[in-house]
Design a protein around this motif. Structure first.
Motif, PDB file in Angstrom:
ATOM      1  N   GLY A 132      -5.294  -5.061 -25.582  1.00 44.82           N
ATOM      2  CA  GLY A 132      -4.280  -6.066 -25.252  1.00 44.82           C
ATOM      3  C   GLY A 132      -2.956  -5.442 -24.860  1.00 44.82           C
ATOM      4  O   GLY A 132      -2.317  -5.865 -23.895  1.00 44.82           O
ATOM      5  N   VAL A 133      -2.543  -4.433 -25.605  1.00 42.49           N
ATOM      6  CA  VAL A 133      -1.283  -3.744 -25.291  1.00 42.49           C
ATOM      7  C   VAL A 133      -1.381  -3.065 -23.917  1.00 42.49           C
ATOM      8  O   VAL A 133      -0.442  -3.122 -23.116  1.00 42.49           O
ATOM      9  CB  VAL A 133      -0.924  -2.725 -26.400  1.00 42.49           C
ATOM     10  N   LEU A 134      -2.522  -2.442 -23.638  1.00 42.87           N
ATOM     11  CA  LEU A 134      -2.700  -1.803 -22.331  1.00 42.87           C
ATOM     12  C   LEU A 134      -2.672  -2.824 -21.194  1.00 42.87           C
ATOM     13  O   LEU A 134      -2.108  -2.555 -20.128  1.00 42.87           O
ATOM     14  CB  LEU A 134      -4.011  -1.005 -22.301  1.00 42.87           C
ATOM     15  N   LEU A 135      -3.257  -3.993 -21.412  1.00 43.80           N
ATOM     16  CA  LEU A 135      -3.216  -5.036 -20.383  1.00 43.80           C
ATOM     17  C   LEU A 135      -1.787  -5.501 -20.148  1.00 43.80           C
ATOM     18  O   LEU A 135      -1.355  -5.641 -18.993  1.00 43.80           O
ATOM     19  CB  LEU A 135      -4.112  -6.214 -20.764  1.00 43.80           C
ATOM     20  N   VAL A 136      -1.034  -5.727 -21.217  1.00 42.72           N
ATOM     21  CA  VAL A 136       0.365  -6.140 -21.061  1.00 42.72           C
ATOM     22  C   VAL A 136       1.151  -5.046 -20.335  1.00 42.72           C
ATOM     23  O   VAL A 136       1.954  -5.341 -19.439  1.00 42.72           O
ATOM     24  CB  VAL A 136       0.999  -6.494 -22.422  1.00 42.72           C
ATOM     25  N   ALA A 137       0.910  -3.795 -20.680  1.00 45.04           N
ATOM     26  CA  ALA A 137       1.595  -2.690 -20.001  1.00 45.04           C
ATOM     27  C   ALA A 137       1.246  -2.676 -18.507  1.00 45.04           C
ATOM     28  O   ALA A 137       2.133  -2.487 -17.659  1.00 45.04           O
ATOM     29  CB  ALA A 137       1.218  -1.359 -20.653  1.00 45.04           C
ATOM     30  N   TRP A 138      -0.020  -2.893 -18.187  1.00 44.97           N
ATOM     31  CA  TRP A 138      -0.439  -2.943 -16.790  1.00 44.97           C
ATOM     32  C   TRP A 138       0.311  -4.064 -16.057  1.00 44.97           C
ATOM     33  O   TRP A 138       0.797  -3.872 -14.946  1.00 44.97           O
ATOM     34  CB  TRP A 138      -1.944  -3.152 -16.690  1.00 44.97           C
ATOM     35  N   ILE A 139       0.402  -5.221 -16.693  1.00 43.52           N
ATOM     36  CA  ILE A 139       1.053  -6.370 -16.082  1.00 43.52           C
ATOM     37  C   ILE A 139       2.547  -6.118 -15.888  1.00 43.52           C
ATOM     38  O   ILE A 139       3.143  -6.589 -14.921  1.00 43.52           O
ATOM     39  CB  ILE A 139       0.810  -7.645 -16.924  1.00 43.52           C
ATOM     40  N   VAL A 140       3.169  -5.376 -16.772  1.00 48.14           N
ATOM     41  CA  VAL A 140       4.592  -5.064 -16.635  1.00 48.14           C
ATOM     42  C   VAL A 140       4.813  -4.018 -15.541  1.00 48.14           C
ATOM     43  O   VAL A 140       5.738  -4.131 -14.723  1.00 48.14           O
ATOM     44  CB  VAL A 140       5.173  -4.574 -17.989  1.00 48.14           C
ATOM     45  N   VAL A 141       3.956  -3.012 -15.483  1.00 50.03           N
ATOM     46  CA  VAL A 141       4.133  -1.912 -14.535  1.00 50.03           C
ATOM     47  C   VAL A 141       3.727  -2.315 -13.110  1.00 50.03           C
ATOM     48  O   VAL A 141       4.384  -1.908 -12.140  1.00 50.03           O
ATOM     49  CB  VAL A 141       3.339  -0.666 -15.005  1.00 50.03           C
ATOM     50  N   GLN A 142       2.686  -3.110 -12.971  1.00 47.53           N
ATOM     51  CA  GLN A 142       2.163  -3.448 -11.642  1.00 47.53           C
ATOM     52  C   GLN A 142       3.223  -4.043 -10.706  1.00 47.53           C
ATOM     53  O   GLN A 142       3.397  -3.551  -9.590  1.00 47.53           O
ATOM     54  CB  GLN A 142       0.968  -4.381 -11.779  1.00 47.53           C
ATOM     55  N   GLN A 175       0.821  -1.205   0.000  1.00 53.28           N
ATOM     56  CA  GLN A 175       0.000   0.000   0.000  1.00 53.28           C
ATOM     57  C   GLN A 175       0.859   1.260   0.000  1.00 53.28           C
ATOM     58  O   GLN A 175       0.540   2.233  -0.673  1.00 53.28           O
ATOM     59  CB  GLN A 175      -0.955   0.018   1.194  1.00 53.28           C
ATOM     60  N   ALA A 176       1.974   1.239   0.707  1.00 53.72           N
ATOM     61  CA  ALA A 176       2.871   2.398   0.729  1.00 53.72           C
ATOM     62  C   ALA A 176       3.521   2.631  -0.628  1.00 53.72           C
ATOM     63  O   ALA A 176       3.854   3.769  -0.975  1.00 53.72           O
ATOM     64  CB  ALA A 176       3.947   2.207   1.795  1.00 53.72           C
ATOM     65  N   SER A 177       3.669   1.567  -1.432  1.00 51.60           N
ATOM     66  CA  SER A 177       4.299   1.721  -2.746  1.00 51.60           C
ATOM     67  C   SER A 177       3.336   2.253  -3.808  1.00 51.60           C
ATOM     68  O   SER A 177       3.770   2.669  -4.875  1.00 51.60           O
ATOM     69  CB  SER A 177       4.893   0.395  -3.210  1.00 51.60           C
ATOM     70  N   LEU A 178       2.038   2.243  -3.518  1.00 51.54           N
ATOM     71  CA  LEU A 178       1.053   2.765  -4.477  1.00 51.54           C
ATOM     72  C   LEU A 178       1.177   4.278  -4.578  1.00 51.54           C
ATOM     73  O   LEU A 178       1.547   4.943  -3.596  1.00 51.54           O
ATOM     74  CB  LEU A 178      -0.366   2.404  -4.042  1.00 51.54           C
ATOM     75  N   PRO A 179       0.845   4.849  -5.725  1.00 60.12           N
ATOM     76  CA  PRO A 179       0.857   6.310  -5.836  1.00 60.12           C
ATOM     77  C   PRO A 179      -0.070   6.919  -4.781  1.00 60.12           C
ATOM     78  O   PRO A 179      -1.229   6.514  -4.644  1.00 60.12           O
ATOM     79  CB  PRO A 179       0.339   6.577  -7.242  1.00 60.12           C
ATOM     80  N   MET A 180       0.452   7.833  -4.014  1.00 60.69           N
ATOM     81  CA  MET A 180      -0.261   8.495  -2.915  1.00 60.69           C
ATOM     82  C   MET A 180      -0.807   7.493  -1.892  1.00 60.69           C
ATOM     83  O   MET A 180      -1.754   7.783  -1.170  1.00 60.69           O
ATOM     84  CB  MET A 180      -1.388   9.390  -3.456  1.00 60.69           C
ATOM     85  N   SER A 181      -0.255   6.275  -1.873  1.00 55.80           N
ATOM     86  CA  SER A 181      -0.678   5.201  -0.963  1.00 55.80           C
ATOM     87  C   SER A 181      -2.189   4.980  -0.996  1.00 55.80           C
ATOM     88  O   SER A 181      -2.804   4.626  -0.006  1.00 55.80           O
ATOM     89  CB  SER A 181      -0.235   5.507   0.471  1.00 55.80           C
ATOM     90  N   SER A 182      -2.784   5.191  -2.158  1.00 57.01           N
ATOM     91  CA  SER A 182      -4.243   5.146  -2.293  1.00 57.01           C
ATOM     92  C   SER A 182      -4.710   3.926  -3.082  1.00 57.01           C
ATOM     93  O   SER A 182      -4.423   3.803  -4.280  1.00 57.01           O
ATOM     94  CB  SER A 182      -4.733   6.420  -2.988  1.00 57.01           C
ATOM     95  N   THR A 183      -5.458   3.049  -2.418  1.00 58.89           N
ATOM     96  CA  THR A 183      -6.041   1.911  -3.124  1.00 58.89           C
ATOM     97  C   THR A 183      -7.171   2.370  -4.039  1.00 58.89           C
ATOM     98  O   THR A 183      -7.407   1.760  -5.079  1.00 58.89           O
ATOM     99  CB  THR A 183      -6.560   0.848  -2.137  1.00 58.89           C
ATOM    100  N   LEU A 213      -7.218   5.152  -5.783  1.00 56.44           N
ATOM    101  CA  LEU A 213      -6.580   5.633  -7.006  1.00 56.44           C
ATOM    102  C   LEU A 213      -6.102   4.454  -7.858  1.00 56.44           C
ATOM    103  O   LEU A 213      -6.273   4.452  -9.080  1.00 56.44           O
ATOM    104  CB  LEU A 213      -5.403   6.558  -6.676  1.00 56.44           C
ATOM    105  N   ALA A 214      -5.546   3.429  -7.213  1.00 62.88           N
ATOM    106  CA  ALA A 214      -5.124   2.235  -7.944  1.00 62.88           C
ATOM    107  C   ALA A 214      -6.321   1.566  -8.620  1.00 62.88           C
ATOM    108  O   ALA A 214      -6.227   1.106  -9.766  1.00 62.88           O
ATOM    109  CB  ALA A 214      -4.431   1.258  -6.994  1.00 62.88           C
ATOM    110  N   ALA A 215      -7.449   1.529  -7.918  1.00 64.22           N
ATOM    111  CA  ALA A 215      -8.669   0.942  -8.486  1.00 64.22           C
ATOM    112  C   ALA A 215      -9.138   1.742  -9.697  1.00 64.22           C
ATOM    113  O   ALA A 215      -9.510   1.163 -10.733  1.00 64.22           O
ATOM    114  CB  ALA A 215      -9.770   0.888  -7.427  1.00 64.22           C
TER     115      ALA A 215
END
Length: 146
Positions: A93-103, A48-56, A58-60
């Motif tokens: 599909g590209v956005l999903l792969v990007a999400w999986i790489v960044v997450q 949770q601390a590693s999330l941007p602004m520690s906000s779930t 915002l992540a959602a």
């Protein structure tokens, strides 16, 4: 040479399997977002601390915007049989792969689900790209015959 009628039909073809896969990914993304925002998915304090602004929340929201909505739109297009199904699936599909790489880079945690959804994103992106190439060729052949 393939007839003009077949080419025009190919561009407007419905893709139920692609719609089902994209729809399933979209539903999972919305479910994950609801779990994150409501607190039903319990994240460790480090994650949770590693999330941007520690906000779930915002992540959602980002999950819905990057994965849920594009996959949902690609699913609707694939079921409806529009000429934009290929590009929409490719982008989703590209956005999903990007999400999986960044997450995992952001959270520092990995799961077998990331690999599974990464493969799905790759398959969707490649299929969307192939559909776009075929549709482009058919448009070129149709214009050349007239």
């Amino acid at each position: 040479m393939i007839s003009t009628t077949r080419m025009a039909t190919e561009r407007n073809r419905r893709w139920p399997w692609l719609g089902a896969v994209c729809g399933g990914v979209s539903i999972n993304a919305f479910g994950g977002a609801i779990g994150l925002a409501s607190g039903a998915i319990d994240l460790s304090p480090d994650v949770q601390a590693s999330l941007p602004m520690s906000s779930t929340a915002l992540a959602a929201l980002v999950l819905v915007m990057v994965v849920g909505i594009p996959m949902g739109l690609a699913a609707v297009s694939a079921f409806a049989g529009g000429g934009r199904s290929g590009p929409m699936a490719h982008i989703a599909g590209v956005l999903l792969v990007a999400w999986i790489v960044v997450q995992p880079a952001v959270t520092g945690e990995t799961s077998w689900l990331q690999g599974s959804f990464g493969v799905l994103g790759f398959v969707i992106a490649i299929r969307g790209w192939r559909m776009t190439v075929v549709a482009g060729r058919s448009a070129y052949l149709i214009s050349e015959e007239t």
